[in-house]
Write an enzyme that holds these catalytic residues in place. Structure first.
Site, PDB file in Angstrom:
ATOM      1  N   ILE A   1       1.343  -1.482   0.253  1.00 59.17           N
ATOM      2  CA  ILE A   1       0.057   0.339   0.282  1.00 59.17           C
ATOM      3  C   ILE A   1       0.694   0.796   0.060  1.00 59.17           C
ATOM      4  O   ILE A   1       1.327   1.292   0.264  1.00 59.17           O
ATOM      5  CB  ILE A   1      -1.260   0.145   1.638  1.00 59.17           C
ATOM      6  CG1 ILE A   1      -2.009  -1.317   1.274  1.00 59.17           C
ATOM      7  CG2 ILE A   1      -2.067   1.473   1.453  1.00 59.17           C
ATOM      8  CD1 ILE A   1      -2.407  -1.541   3.396  1.00 59.17           C
TER       9      ILE A   1
ATOM     10  N   ASN B   1      -2.021   4.206  -3.133  1.00 53.57           N
ATOM     11  CA  ASN B   1      -2.798   5.194  -3.432  1.00 53.57           C
ATOM     12  C   ASN B   1      -2.479   6.047  -2.971  1.00 53.57           C
ATOM     13  O   ASN B   1      -2.971   7.147  -2.977  1.00 53.57           O
ATOM     14  CB  ASN B   1      -3.083   4.378  -1.537  1.00 53.57           C
ATOM     15  CG  ASN B   1      -3.846   5.400  -0.984  1.00 53.57           C
ATOM     16  OD1 ASN B   1      -4.652   5.349  -0.696  1.00 53.57           O
ATOM     17  ND2 ASN B   1      -3.225   5.720   0.320  1.00 53.57           N
TER      18      ASN B   1
ATOM     19  N   TYR C   1      -4.053  18.078 -10.826  1.00 53.19           N
ATOM     20  CA  TYR C   1      -5.219  16.654  -9.606  1.00 53.19           C
ATOM     21  C   TYR C   1      -5.466  15.938 -10.991  1.00 53.19           C
ATOM     22  O   TYR C   1      -5.286  14.695 -11.360  1.00 53.19           O
ATOM     23  CB  TYR C   1      -5.151  16.594  -8.905  1.00 53.19           C
ATOM     24  CG  TYR C   1      -6.125  16.095  -8.071  1.00 53.19           C
ATOM     25  CD1 TYR C   1      -5.203  14.874  -7.097  1.00 53.19           C
ATOM     26  CD2 TYR C   1      -8.071  15.456  -7.894  1.00 53.19           C
ATOM     27  CE1 TYR C   1      -6.127  13.753  -6.732  1.00 53.19           C
ATOM     28  CE2 TYR C   1      -8.438  14.967  -7.271  1.00 53.19           C
ATOM     29  CZ  TYR C   1      -7.470  14.153  -6.485  1.00 53.19           C
ATOM     30  OH  TYR C   1      -7.903  13.025  -5.758  1.00 53.19           O
TER      31      TYR C   1
ATOM     32  N   LYS D   1      -5.220  12.067 -12.746  1.00 50.74           N
ATOM     33  CA  LYS D   1      -5.139  11.307 -12.102  1.00 50.74           C
ATOM     34  C   LYS D   1      -6.476  10.463 -13.574  1.00 50.74           C
ATOM     35  O   LYS D   1      -6.972   9.331 -13.419  1.00 50.74           O
ATOM     36  CB  LYS D   1      -7.157  11.557 -11.114  1.00 50.74           C
ATOM     37  CG  LYS D   1      -6.516  12.323  -9.855  1.00 50.74           C
ATOM     38  CD  LYS D   1      -6.177  10.495  -9.246  1.00 50.74           C
ATOM     39  CE  LYS D   1      -5.838  10.915  -7.359  1.00 50.74           C
ATOM     40  NZ  LYS D   1      -4.962   9.267  -7.202  1.00 50.74           N
TER      41      LYS D   1
ATOM     42  N   VAL E   1     -13.488  11.112   0.934  1.00 46.94           N
ATOM     43  CA  VAL E   1     -13.356  10.748   2.084  1.00 46.94           C
ATOM     44  C   VAL E   1     -12.294  11.777   3.025  1.00 46.94           C
ATOM     45  O   VAL E   1     -12.017  12.484   2.883  1.00 46.94           O
ATOM     46  CB  VAL E   1     -11.984   9.322   2.024  1.00 46.94           C
ATOM     47  CG1 VAL E   1     -12.217   8.477   2.457  1.00 46.94           C
ATOM     48  CG2 VAL E   1     -12.726   8.882   0.679  1.00 46.94           C
TER      49      VAL E   1
ATOM     50  N   THR F   1      -9.861  13.089   5.039  1.00 54.42           N
ATOM     51  CA  THR F   1      -8.852  12.997   5.306  1.00 54.42           C
ATOM     52  C   THR F   1      -8.326  14.054   5.150  1.00 54.42           C
ATOM     53  O   THR F   1      -8.983  14.819   5.208  1.00 54.42           O
ATOM     54  CB  THR F   1      -8.468  11.854   4.334  1.00 54.42           C
ATOM     55  OG1 THR F   1      -8.370  12.763   3.026  1.00 54.42           O
ATOM     56  CG2 THR F   1      -8.756  10.547   3.784  1.00 54.42           C
TER      57      THR F   1
HETATM   58  N1  LIG Z   1     -10.057  12.294   0.963  1.00 55.10           N
HETATM   59  C1  LIG Z   1     -10.634  12.239  -0.618  1.00 55.10           C
HETATM   60  O1  LIG Z   1     -12.049  12.771  -1.133  1.00 55.10           O
HETATM   61  C2  LIG Z   1     -10.828  11.640  -2.570  1.00 55.10           C
HETATM   62  C3  LIG Z   1     -11.064  11.584  -3.477  1.00 55.10           C
HETATM   63  C4  LIG Z   1     -11.052  10.714  -4.028  1.00 55.10           C
HETATM   64  C5  LIG Z   1      -9.564  10.356  -5.111  1.00 55.10           C
HETATM   65  N2  LIG Z   1      -8.706  10.461  -3.200  1.00 55.10           N
HETATM   66  C6  LIG Z   1      -7.684   9.707  -3.462  1.00 55.10           C
HETATM   67  O2  LIG Z   1      -7.283   8.621  -2.551  1.00 55.10           O
HETATM   68  C7  LIG Z   1      -5.603   8.404  -2.094  1.00 55.10           C
HETATM   69  C8  LIG Z   1      -5.729   8.567  -0.848  1.00 55.10           C
HETATM   70  O3  LIG Z   1      -5.888  10.074  -0.274  1.00 55.10           O
HETATM   71  P1  LIG Z   1      -5.982  10.489   1.267  1.00 55.10           P
HETATM   72  O4  LIG Z   1      -6.929  11.385   1.074  1.00 55.10           O
HETATM   73  O5  LIG Z   1      -5.858   9.382   2.183  1.00 55.10           O
HETATM   74  O6  LIG Z   1      -5.022  11.489   1.209  1.00 55.10           O
HETATM   75  P2  LIG Z   1      -3.932  12.070   2.769  1.00 55.10           P
HETATM   76  O7  LIG Z   1      -5.183  12.077   3.692  1.00 55.10           O
HETATM   77  O8  LIG Z   1      -3.417  13.237   2.357  1.00 55.10           O
HETATM   78  O9  LIG Z   1      -2.690  10.710   2.458  1.00 55.10           O
HETATM   79  C9  LIG Z   1      -1.862  10.616   1.535  1.00 55.10           C
HETATM   80  C10 LIG Z   1      -1.091   9.560   1.475  1.00 55.10           C
HETATM   81  O10 LIG Z   1      -0.241   9.855   0.517  1.00 55.10           O
HETATM   82  C11 LIG Z   1       1.616   9.943   0.967  1.00 55.10           C
HETATM   83  N3  LIG Z   1       2.217  10.838   0.382  1.00 55.10           N
HETATM   84  C12 LIG Z   1       1.626  11.715  -0.522  1.00 55.10           C
HETATM   85  N4  LIG Z   1       3.700  12.630  -0.730  1.00 55.10           N
HETATM   86  C13 LIG Z   1       4.037  11.559  -0.800  1.00 55.10           C
HETATM   87  C14 LIG Z   1       5.090  11.336  -1.165  1.00 55.10           C
HETATM   88  N5  LIG Z   1       6.151  12.016  -2.208  1.00 55.10           N
HETATM   89  N6  LIG Z   1       6.211  10.367  -1.497  1.00 55.10           N
HETATM   90  C15 LIG Z   1       5.105   8.645  -0.698  1.00 55.10           C
HETATM   91  N7  LIG Z   1       4.024   8.778  -0.031  1.00 55.10           N
HETATM   92  C16 LIG Z   1       3.832  10.467  -0.279  1.00 55.10           C
HETATM   93  C17 LIG Z   1       1.216  10.207   2.015  1.00 55.10           C
HETATM   94  O11 LIG Z   1       2.364   9.582   2.932  1.00 55.10           O
HETATM   95  P3  LIG Z   1       3.337  10.780   3.643  1.00 55.10           P
HETATM   96  O12 LIG Z   1       3.039  12.631   3.971  1.00 55.10           O
HETATM   97  O13 LIG Z   1       4.007  10.303   5.078  1.00 55.10           O
HETATM   98  O14 LIG Z   1       4.369  10.671   2.376  1.00 55.10           O
HETATM   99  C18 LIG Z   1      -0.159   9.652   2.833  1.00 55.10           C
HETATM  100  O15 LIG Z   1      -0.028   8.527   3.667  1.00 55.10           O
HETATM  101  C19 LIG Z   1      -5.601   9.627  -2.885  1.00 55.10           C
HETATM  102  O16 LIG Z   1      -4.963   9.443  -4.677  1.00 55.10           O
HETATM  103  C20 LIG Z   1      -6.066  10.850  -3.637  1.00 55.10           C
HETATM  104  O17 LIG Z   1      -6.026  11.471  -4.117  1.00 55.10           O
HETATM  105  C21 LIG Z   1      -9.051  10.999  -2.551  1.00 55.10           C
END
Ligand SMILES: NC(=O)c1ccc[n+]([C@@H]2O[C@H](COP(=O)([O-])OP(=O)(O)OC[C@H]3O[C@@H](n4cnc5c(N)ncnc54)[C@H](OP(=O)(O)O)[C@@H]3O)[C@@H](O)[C@H]2O)c1
Length: 244
Positions: free
Chosen positions: A8, A80, A147, A151, A180, A182
């Protein structure tokens, strides 16, 4: 042999963290989590790899080593990790941030998918790749140029991988997780309305309790990946199915 492996990316926060905890709660799964930061989680079934997925040298040189050579009944890669990027109209974006976003959102999952197929093409296990997509892959959103584009490109890459896989034992999904609750959503709510005309709508999603829990989404993703035959299409949206 009844152990399975799930790799993951972005396991340190949000949806990735919920996926990690959910898979660790299932007896037969080992988890490899890849993020820049690590979590204080003690489990013999978890290996955390601290990598910056925006670093091209790391992508070129270190990714293949991520995948263990052992035999597993099932091996899953969930790409992810993602970044909403700078929320700015095109014309005001900064090249450095654009490059970081393309590397994290697109190049890293492309490299990892490529390395995954190379590593496991002769393994007898069931193999699944789930690239986390977004509604933004098919809907232009002002302020989200990087973004939406990354995507959309990742969704097409996943469709090509699926087409090439033919009758092999690989399955590929491009999966939208819904909206979500987050840190990514918190970052979106901090944008300036002048840069992001949909700001009010996203503030209301939070105020009206319309964001979904990452834990619920993680369960739905695990259900899909455990029952791929029920989901023949590559493109999936967790909002389009329910689990009991
Ligand atoms: N939240 C939503 O509503 C939503 C909607 C549609 C799609 N998504 C997609 O769902 C996925 C998860 O999103 P989320 O909302 O859980 O995001 P989040 O809370 O911002 O978490 C992002 C994760 O990606 C890691 N990450 C970011 N930059 C990185 C880098 N340079 N190297 C390694 N790891 C990196 C972060 O870890 P570190 O900071 O520790 O590196 C963190 O664990 C993403 O692909 C997002 O586009 C989210």
């Amino acid at each position: 042999m009844n152990k399975s492996l799930v790799v993951i990316t972005g396991h340190s926060k949000g949806l990735g963290k919920a996926l990690m905890h959910h898979y660790l709660s299932l007896d037969h799964y080992e988890v490899i989590g890849i993020s820049r930061s690590t979590l204080d989680v003690e489990s013999p079934k978890l290996r955390q790899v601290s990598l910056d997925l925006s670093d091209l040298d790391i992508l070129k040189n270190e990714l293949e080593e991520v995948f263990p050579k052992e035999d597993y009944q099932e091996i899953i890669l969930i790409n992810n990790a993602g970044w909403i990027g700078e929320i700015k109209p095109i014309g005001n974006m900064h090249p450095r941030e654009m490059r970081i976003q393309v590397n994290v959102n697109l190049l890293a999952p492309m490299y990892l998918t490529n390395a995954f197929i190379k590593a496991y093409k002769n393994h007898p296990s069931r193999k699944l790749v789930c690239n986390i997509s977004s509604g933004a892959a098919t809907r232009p959103v002002a302020g989200w140029g990087g973004y939406c584009s990354t995507k959309a490109a990742l969704a097409m890459f996943t469709m090509v991988a699926n087409k090439e896989s033919g009758s092999s034992d690989f399955r590929f999904f491009s999966l939208a997780p819904g909206i979500v609750d987050t840190e990514m959503q918190a970052e979106i709510r901090e944008a300036a309305e002048t840069d992001f005309p949909e700001l009010k709508k996203f503030l209301e999603f939070k105020e009206q309790g319309e964001l979904v829990n990452p834990e619920d989404v993680a369960k739905k993703i695990e259900y899909l990946l455990s029952n791929p035959d029920q989901f023949p299409e590559v493109s999936q949206d967790v909002r389009h199915y329910e689990i009991s």
